[in-house]
Design a protein around this motif. Structure first.
Motif, PDB file in Angstrom:
ATOM      1  N   GLU A   1      -7.483  -7.649  -8.775  1.00 19.69           N
ATOM      2  CA  GLU A   1      -8.162  -7.796  -7.472  1.00 19.69           C
ATOM      3  C   GLU A   1      -8.803  -6.444  -7.186  1.00 19.69           C
ATOM      4  OE1 GLU A   1      -5.543  -8.523  -4.090  1.00 19.69           O
ATOM      5  OE2 GLU A   1      -7.028  -7.530  -2.825  1.00 19.69           O
ATOM      6  N   ALA A   2     -10.095  -6.428  -6.938  1.00 18.24           N
ATOM      7  CA  ALA A   2     -10.770  -5.150  -6.680  1.00 18.24           C
ATOM      8  C   ALA A   2     -11.813  -5.342  -5.587  1.00 18.24           C
ATOM      9  CB  ALA A   2     -11.440  -4.631  -7.944  1.00 18.24           C
ATOM     10  N   ALA A   3     -11.757  -4.487  -4.583  1.00 14.67           N
ATOM     11  CA  ALA A   3     -12.728  -4.582  -3.488  1.00 14.67           C
ATOM     12  C   ALA A   3     -12.945  -3.213  -2.865  1.00 14.67           C
ATOM     13  CB  ALA A   3     -12.230  -5.556  -2.424  1.00 14.67           C
ATOM     14  N   VAL A   4     -14.175  -2.982  -2.427  1.00  9.90           N
ATOM     15  CA  VAL A   4     -14.491  -1.740  -1.695  1.00  9.90           C
ATOM     16  C   VAL A   4     -14.814  -2.064  -0.240  1.00  9.90           C
ATOM     17  CG1 VAL A   4     -15.224  -0.227  -3.570  1.00  9.90           C
ATOM     18  CG2 VAL A   4     -16.829  -1.927  -2.659  1.00  9.90           C
ATOM     19  N   THR A   5     -14.321  -3.226   0.213  1.00  7.06           N
ATOM     20  CA  THR A   5     -14.673  -3.739   1.539  1.00  7.06           C
ATOM     21  C   THR A   5     -13.512  -3.637   2.528  1.00  7.06           C
ATOM     22  OG1 THR A   5     -13.921  -5.860   0.710  1.00  7.06           O
ATOM     23  CG2 THR A   5     -16.308  -5.441   0.632  1.00  7.06           C
ATOM     24  N   VAL A   6     -12.429  -2.991   2.134  1.00  7.01           N
ATOM     25  CA  VAL A   6     -11.195  -3.053   2.931  1.00  7.01           C
ATOM     26  C   VAL A   6     -11.319  -2.199   4.196  1.00  7.01           C
ATOM     27  CG1 VAL A   6      -8.727  -2.513   2.911  1.00  7.01           C
ATOM     28  CG2 VAL A   6      -9.798  -3.607   0.929  1.00  7.01           C
ATOM     29  N   TYR A   7     -11.061  -2.811   5.323  1.00  7.13           N
ATOM     30  CA  TYR A   7     -11.197  -2.152   6.627  1.00  7.13           C
ATOM     31  C   TYR A   7      -9.908  -1.437   7.000  1.00  7.13           C
ATOM     32  CZ  TYR A   7     -11.922  -1.431  11.564  1.00  7.13           C
ATOM     33  OH  TYR A   7     -12.035  -0.852  12.794  1.00  7.13           O
ATOM     34  N   PRO A   8      -9.919  -0.199   7.537  1.00 10.86           N
ATOM     35  CA  PRO A   8     -11.082   0.654   7.759  1.00 10.86           C
ATOM     36  C   PRO A   8     -11.246   1.711   6.662  1.00 10.86           C
ATOM     37  CG  PRO A   8      -9.251   1.476   9.047  1.00 10.86           C
ATOM     38  CD  PRO A   8      -8.720   0.331   8.228  1.00 10.86           C
ATOM     39  N   ASN A   9     -10.201   1.895   5.803  1.00 11.53           N
ATOM     40  CA  ASN A   9     -10.341   2.871   4.706  1.00 11.53           C
ATOM     41  C   ASN A   9      -9.442   2.497   3.524  1.00 11.53           C
ATOM     42  OD1 ASN A   9      -7.959   3.662   5.967  1.00 11.53           O
ATOM     43  ND2 ASN A   9      -9.048   5.189   7.181  1.00 11.53           N
ATOM     44  N   ASN A  10      -9.375   3.374   2.527  1.00 15.24           N
ATOM     45  CA  ASN A  10      -8.613   3.039   1.308  1.00 15.24           C
ATOM     46  C   ASN A  10      -7.176   2.653   1.664  1.00 15.24           C
ATOM     47  OD1 ASN A  10     -10.854   3.828  -0.061  1.00 15.24           O
ATOM     48  ND2 ASN A  10      -9.955   5.628  -1.021  1.00 15.24           N
ATOM     49  N   LEU A  11      -6.752   1.490   1.185  1.00 15.16           N
ATOM     50  CA  LEU A  11      -5.405   1.010   1.487  1.00 15.16           C
ATOM     51  C   LEU A  11      -4.477   1.195   0.294  1.00 15.16           C
ATOM     52  CD1 LEU A  11      -3.593  -0.687   3.474  1.00 15.16           C
ATOM     53  CD2 LEU A  11      -4.442  -2.703   2.271  1.00 15.16           C
ATOM     54  N   GLU A  12      -4.978   0.838  -0.906  1.00 14.46           N
ATOM     55  CA  GLU A  12      -4.059   0.766  -2.041  1.00 14.46           C
ATOM     56  C   GLU A  12      -4.797   0.720  -3.371  1.00 14.46           C
ATOM     57  OE1 GLU A  12      -1.965  -2.979  -1.847  1.00 14.46           O
ATOM     58  OE2 GLU A  12      -1.200  -2.789  -3.872  1.00 14.46           O
ATOM     59  N   GLU A  13      -4.250   1.442  -4.346  1.00 17.38           N
ATOM     60  CA  GLU A  13      -4.589   1.168  -5.752  1.00 17.38           C
ATOM     61  C   GLU A  13      -3.249   1.057  -6.443  1.00 17.38           C
ATOM     62  OE1 GLU A  13      -7.234   2.869  -9.461  1.00 17.38           O
ATOM     63  OE2 GLU A  13      -6.322   4.310  -8.118  1.00 17.38           O
ATOM     64  N   SER A  14      -2.997  -0.073  -7.061  1.00 18.46           N
ATOM     65  CA  SER A  14      -1.666  -0.240  -7.649  1.00 18.46           C
ATOM     66  C   SER A  14      -1.725  -0.970  -8.976  1.00 18.46           C
ATOM     67  CB  SER A  14      -0.745  -0.972  -6.673  1.00 18.46           C
ATOM     68  OG  SER A  14      -1.272  -2.242  -6.391  1.00 18.46           O
ATOM     69  N   LEU A  15      -0.636  -0.783  -9.695  1.00 14.65           N
ATOM     70  CA  LEU A  15      -0.494  -1.397 -11.015  1.00 14.65           C
ATOM     71  C   LEU A  15       0.939  -1.907 -11.082  1.00 14.65           C
ATOM     72  CD1 LEU A  15      -2.470  -1.381 -13.453  1.00 14.65           C
ATOM     73  CD2 LEU A  15      -1.117   0.468 -14.365  1.00 14.65           C
ATOM     74  N   SER A  16       1.110  -3.183 -11.374  1.00 13.38           N
ATOM     75  CA  SER A  16       2.465  -3.759 -11.415  1.00 13.38           C
ATOM     76  C   SER A  16       2.684  -4.421 -12.759  1.00 13.38           C
ATOM     77  CB  SER A  16       2.630  -4.820 -10.323  1.00 13.38           C
ATOM     78  OG  SER A  16       2.165  -4.329  -9.088  1.00 13.38           O
ATOM     79  N   LEU A  17       3.809  -4.093 -13.388  1.00 11.99           N
ATOM     80  CA  LEU A  17       4.152  -4.707 -14.673  1.00 11.99           C
ATOM     81  C   LEU A  17       5.474  -5.443 -14.521  1.00 11.99           C
ATOM     82  CD1 LEU A  17       3.439  -1.922 -17.361  1.00 11.99           C
ATOM     83  CD2 LEU A  17       1.814  -3.349 -16.142  1.00 11.99           C
ATOM     84  N   PHE A  18       5.531  -6.676 -15.029  1.00 11.54           N
ATOM     85  CA  PHE A  18       6.732  -7.497 -14.900  1.00 11.54           C
ATOM     86  C   PHE A  18       7.174  -7.991 -16.274  1.00 11.54           C
ATOM     87  CE2 PHE A  18       4.092  -7.942 -11.111  1.00 11.54           C
ATOM     88  CZ  PHE A  18       4.991  -7.553 -10.119  1.00 11.54           C
ATOM     89  N   GLY A  19       8.410  -7.613 -16.653  1.00 14.25           N
ATOM     90  CA  GLY A  19       8.942  -8.052 -17.943  1.00 14.25           C
ATOM     91  C   GLY A  19      10.325  -8.637 -17.760  1.00 14.25           C
ATOM     92  N   GLU A  20      10.895  -9.185 -18.864  1.00 13.60           N
ATOM     93  CA  GLU A  20      12.207  -9.856 -18.729  1.00 13.60           C
ATOM     94  C   GLU A  20      13.322  -8.879 -18.359  1.00 13.60           C
ATOM     95  OE1 GLU A  20      12.687  -9.991 -23.586  1.00 13.60           O
ATOM     96  OE2 GLU A  20      13.682 -11.526 -22.405  1.00 13.60           O
ATOM     97  N   ARG A  21      13.154  -7.579 -18.700  1.00 12.93           N
ATOM     98  CA  ARG A  21      14.213  -6.604 -18.382  1.00 12.93           C
ATOM     99  C   ARG A  21      13.709  -5.438 -17.532  1.00 12.93           C
ATOM    100  NH1 ARG A  21      15.242  -7.437 -23.865  1.00 12.93           N
ATOM    101  NH2 ARG A  21      14.415  -5.386 -24.390  1.00 12.93           N
ATOM    102  N   GLY A  22      12.521  -5.583 -16.931  1.00 17.85           N
ATOM    103  CA  GLY A  22      12.016  -4.471 -16.136  1.00 17.85           C
ATOM    104  C   GLY A  22      10.906  -4.880 -15.182  1.00 17.85           C
ATOM    105  N   THR A  23      10.863  -4.192 -14.035  1.00 14.76           N
ATOM    106  CA  THR A  23       9.771  -4.341 -13.062  1.00 14.76           C
ATOM    107  C   THR A  23       9.353  -2.952 -12.632  1.00 14.76           C
ATOM    108  OG1 THR A  23      10.563  -6.456 -12.202  1.00 14.76           O
ATOM    109  CG2 THR A  23       9.172  -5.168 -10.729  1.00 14.76           C
ATOM    110  N   ALA A  24       8.064  -2.673 -12.706  1.00 11.55           N
ATOM    111  CA  ALA A  24       7.569  -1.382 -12.217  1.00 11.55           C
ATOM    112  C   ALA A  24       6.321  -1.610 -11.390  1.00 11.55           C
ATOM    113  CB  ALA A  24       7.260  -0.437 -13.373  1.00 11.55           C
TER     114      ALA A  24
END
Ligand SMILES: NC(=O)c1ccc[n+]([C@@H]2O[C@H](COP(=O)([O-])OP(=O)(O)OC[C@H]3O[C@@H](n4cnc5c(N)ncnc54)[C@H](O)[C@@H]3O)[C@@H](O)[C@H]2O)c1
Length: 357
Positions: free
Chosen positions: A227-250
């Motif tokens: 999901e990528a957007a430069v329209t978020v009001y009123p300023n930068n909210l988040e840049e994130s990366l999430s990985l989900f595996g059988e033995r780990g979540t980051a």
């Protein structure tokens, strides 16, 4: 001493100047901008200023050229620098088409010079830790991964320079803003096989998309969401990366994917995980990424070994962006392999015809 020259002295050039100055064995020898006003900060020092690229490339001591101009100019300048025998550090996105990326890689290979693409976020403390966890197999089998960019680039940002928001020079939210996150996604999860996508220009008066959602199938079988957007009001909210595996979540989050939000692994106690989160929180940026890249490039030029972010890496991130854009345009999923094959044919029609015989 490895001598650097910068082409394009706008916003991002400041980070290149600081990085070169901070690296032992590197020296800023020359700068070039077609707009002489941009050269004013360098006047009176020992850096030679140029308004003509050809003239700067004739500087006898120059080893590496850093290309910090609008994205649509990267190909021609890289090819020109490579033919002049200079190693190249090129800002992201390395190019706006796969054919251009191929020409850049080829020109550097033919001329025996190094090519490094600026994806500095790989060097952040949280990302280094995440890469270690992936490489150690701590996640087990991945189920899915998300890359999210919820930023604000207002109309004034697009109006400040003619190239911003154009197809020919900027390329849109995935190409210009989210490409760092896509590079990280590929670096951590491996190749993407297929992409489906929607893109829209919702709130900005620009040629390119300002909002984009895509779903992915990775070669390892995992699924993904961008999901990528430069329209978020009123300023930068988040840049994130999430990985989900059988033995780990980051989950790595914050406004620019620099803080660990969740760090849970079957082989680590929760307490130890929390300690890692705290350690990263104490120094979320670490050594600036541009500095890490210049240090790495300086060593690569000396040793002849490839830099840690290569032209091929830059092309991989670019191909994911283009696959998303084409999937949205054609209204059907796009396979990366086919996209690369088609661009290879366009880039080298005679070679491909010869192979078919
Ligand atoms: N790695 C990052 O985090 C990051 C961040 C911002 C921008 N960038 C990238 O850096 C590049 C430049 O972005 P910016 O924000 O600094 O742009 P900018 O508009 O602030 O600066 C670009 C400069 O290039 C000069 N220029 C244009 N064509 C030239 C040419 N042919 N020869 C010499 N000079 C020329 C312009 O006069 C201007 O001074 C873009 O590709 C952008 O995507 C990367």
């Amino acid at each position: 001493m490895i001598h650097y020259g910068i082409i394009g002295c706008g916003h991002i050039a400041n980070k290149h100047v600081a990085a070169i100055q901070a690296v032992k064995g590197a020296r800023l020898a020359a700068v070039c901008d077609t707009d002489p006003i941009r050269l004013e900060p360098f006047m009176g020092g020992d850096v030679v200023e140029y308004t003509d690229v050809e003239e700067m490339l004739a500087h006898p001591d120059l080893d590496v050229v850093n290309i910090c101009t609008p994205s649509g100019t990267h190909k021609d300048l890289t090819v020109q620098a490579a033919h002049a025998g200079k190693h190249v550090v090129v800002e992201k996105p390395m190019a706006l088409t796969l054919e251009d990326a191929d020409q850049m890689i080829e020109a550097c290979r033919e001329n025996g010079v190094q090519l490094c693409v600026v994806h500095p976020n790989r060097f952040r403390p949280a990302m280094r830790r995440l890469k270690e966890r992936v490489e150690s197999g701590a996640f087990g089998t991945f189920s899915h991964a998300n890359a999210t960019l919820r930023w604000n680039r207002n109309q004034a940002y697009y109006d400040q320079a003619l190239w911003r928001g154009t197809r020919r020079m900027d390329g849109g939210v995935l190409m210009n803003q989210a490409i760092h996150n896509l590079d990280l996604l590929l670096w951590l999860m491996g190749e993407v096989e297929e992409v489906a996508s929607y893109q829209a220009t919702r709130l900005r008066q620009i040629e390119t998309e300002d909002t984009s959602v895509s779903i992915l199938k990775f070669r390892n079988g995992a699924l993904g969401v961008i999901e990528a957007a430069v329209t978020v009001y009123p300023n930068n909210l988040e840049e994130s990366l999430s990985l989900f595996g059988e033995r780990g979540t980051a989950v790595i989050g914050g406004t620019t994917a620099h803080r660990i939000r969740t760090w849970r692994f079957a082989d680590l106690s929760e307490e130890y995980g929390n300690r890692i989160i705290q350690q990263v929180d104490e120094d979320p940026w670490g050594v600036p990424g541009h500095q890490c890249l210049i240090e790495n490039m300086t060593a690569a030029v000396r040793s002849g070994k490839k830099p840690s972010v290569t032209g091929e890496d830059g092309k991989r991130a670019l191909s994911l962006v283009i696959a998303c854009q084409q999937a949205a345009e054609f209204g059907r999923p796009v396979r990366i392999k086919e996209l690369l094959a088609e661009s290879g044919e366009r880039h080298s029609p005679t070679r491909t015809r010869g192979m078919e015989k």
